[in-house]
Design a protein around this motif. Structure first.
Motif: not given
Length: 472
Positions: A208-229
């Motif tokens: 496959v030499t090229s792929f055409e994708f559908r895009l969606h409105p995503v720019s800044t996300v809310y994210a993070g890790p949470v750690l537990y014992p």
């Protein structure tokens, strides 16, 4: 020249035939006698140590067509390389021809139509860089150095999949060089059977030499890790399963056993400590994301919790530093219908034995928009499971790998009776035909028929190979 010059190369094309190919190429061809050979033959997983007859770093589609024709005519197995992240080492081979697409990185974004076309050598980091400036994205893994091609052809899931489906679900069309040297467009309107097959069927059907994708409105996300014992592992797993069952599609989160990396954002007292955790990404409204994810940061209570707005490409690359090229990898994986109590017990038993900071035990959700597509609509068949897990032993040194590999195998053997039977093909090592067939369920016969049509001689066999169906 290095040690590569002394490696015996099996009989193959004559020097005259090779020189004939080289005279037609725009890209660079590397032979075993060349100084660049050792570096050029290396792939992501340092456990893979193969010696191709020839490596061609293609510059354009014409190079790819010529390489495919040469491999077929000279009886060489082609290995197709993009990001070279294939842990079984399918981006290289012994005695064959490596068709290296990594120099083909063109990307064109149409922000009005919300589509992007990416060349076969692009990584997800390349893709996200190009689309982010327009506030757009498509689902694409969790490590930015992964190749767009390999991930998409195996299905492809990531932080956006619960909301927008798999990478292959967002594929609009693809240009494919088939075993007979033809360039075909695969889409819902052209070569529909090929389009169906490449959406999950891997590299079995051509380059496959090229792929055409559908895009969606995503720019800044809310994210993070949470750690537990560690001692809260069972509680956290039950909480995670229940929380994700009711979570909005904008939220992606995965459970992990991990050794805490020695650096920010983690406090020094947790560095190199074995813990369990949840990594989450919310791709909707940021204020809503903070509220929706608050229970993750409060459950337990956790030993560490972080939540903040972040550019989507930054989230996509947050594991890159832990997983550079050149580490030693051994993986096993499965799909799971749900997180049952017996499965949780095995995770609690084996997960805390994770051997290195680079290793991973991840349990990813695979529901939401992934379930909106029928099992027979694409080659990717597991549209009813809720989770997929990966058990990955990764080491900077080869010495401990036998011990680490045994941990993975024991862990997987204990979990497998509680699995859905098959695995995400991008997580499979070299595990045999039966394992491949089980990962496609009822779609396997249709894939074998497509293989017979587009690659009857099984030229493209350096992959999770689907053998051509026998003629009726």
């Amino acid at each position: 020249m290095g040690q590569a010059a002394a490696v015996p190369i099996p009989p193959g094309p004559t020097e005259r035939a090779i020189e004939g190919l080289l005279s037609t190429l725009r890209g660079k061809a590397i032979r075993p006698s060349d100084e660049a050979y050792d570096a050029a033959r290396r792939v992501y997983n340092a456990m893979i140590n193969r010696h191709p007859r020839l490596i061609v770093q293609c510059r354009d589609v014409a190079d790819v067509v010529r390489c495919v024709n040469f491999a077929r005519d000279e009886g060489l197995a082609p290995a197709v390389r993009c990001g070279s992240h294939s842990v079984p080492g399918f981006g290289t081979c012994d005695g064959g021809l490596v068709i290296d697409l990594s120099g083909m990185k063109g990307i064109r974004v149409d922000p009005v139509r919300r589509v992007a076309r990416a060349d076969g050598g692009c990584t997800w980091g390349d893709f996200d860089h190009a689309t982010h400036v327009f506030g757009l994205a498509t689902p694409g893994g969790i490590i930015s150095t992964t190749g767009v091609g390999g991930l998409t052809l195996g299905g492809g899931f990531g932080h956006l999949s619960r909301r927008y489906g798999l990478s292959c679900d967002n594929l609009i069309s693809a240009d494919v060089v088939t075993a007979d040297g033809r360039m075909l467009t695969a889409s819902a309107a052209e070569n529909q059977d090929l389009f169906w097959a490449i959406r999950g069927g891997g590299g079995n059907f051509g380059v496959v030499t090229s792929f055409e994708f559908r895009l969606h409105p995503v720019s800044t996300v809310y994210a993070g890790p949470v750690l537990y014992p560690l001692e809260k592992g069972a509680e956290v797993l039950r909480f995670f399963a229940a929380f994700m069952a009711d979570a909005p599609r904008e939220l992606s989160a995965f459970f992990a056993y991990l050794i805490v990396p020695p650096g920010p954002p983690f406090p020094e007292q947790l560095h190199m400590k074995t813990m369990c955790g949840i990594v989450y990404v919310y791709s909707g409204d940021l204020e809503t994301g903070e509220r929706i994810t608050r229970p993750l940061r409060e459950f337990g209570p956790p030993a560490f919790a972080l939540g903040h707005p972040a550019p989507y490409p930054a989230v996509q690359s947050m594991f890159d530093g832990l997983l550079p090229h050149g580490l030693y990898h051994y993986w096993k994986a499965d799909f799971a219908g749900n997180l049952t109590e017996p499965a949780i017990a095995e995770h609690v038993r084996y997960g805390p034995q994770i051997p290195t900071v680079n290793s991973a035990v991840h349990i990813y959700p695979l529901d939401g928009a992934v379930h909106d597509v029928a099992a027979d609509q694409t080659a990717f068949a597991y549209r009813d499971v809720k989770f997929t897990h990966i058990l990955a032993a990764v080491s900077p040194e080869p010495g401990p790998m036998p011990e680490y590999r045994e941990w993975v195998r024991s862990y997987w053997s204990a979990l497998h009776p509680h699995s859905a039977g098959g695995a995400y093909v991008n997580f499979l090592m070299d595990e045999g035909d039966e394992r491949i067939a089980s990962s496609y369920r009822g779609n396997y016969a249709r894939l074998a028929a497509a293989k017979r049509k587009y690659d009857p001689g099984n030229l493209f066999r350096v992959n999770q190979n689907i053998r051509p169906a026998a003629k009726a």
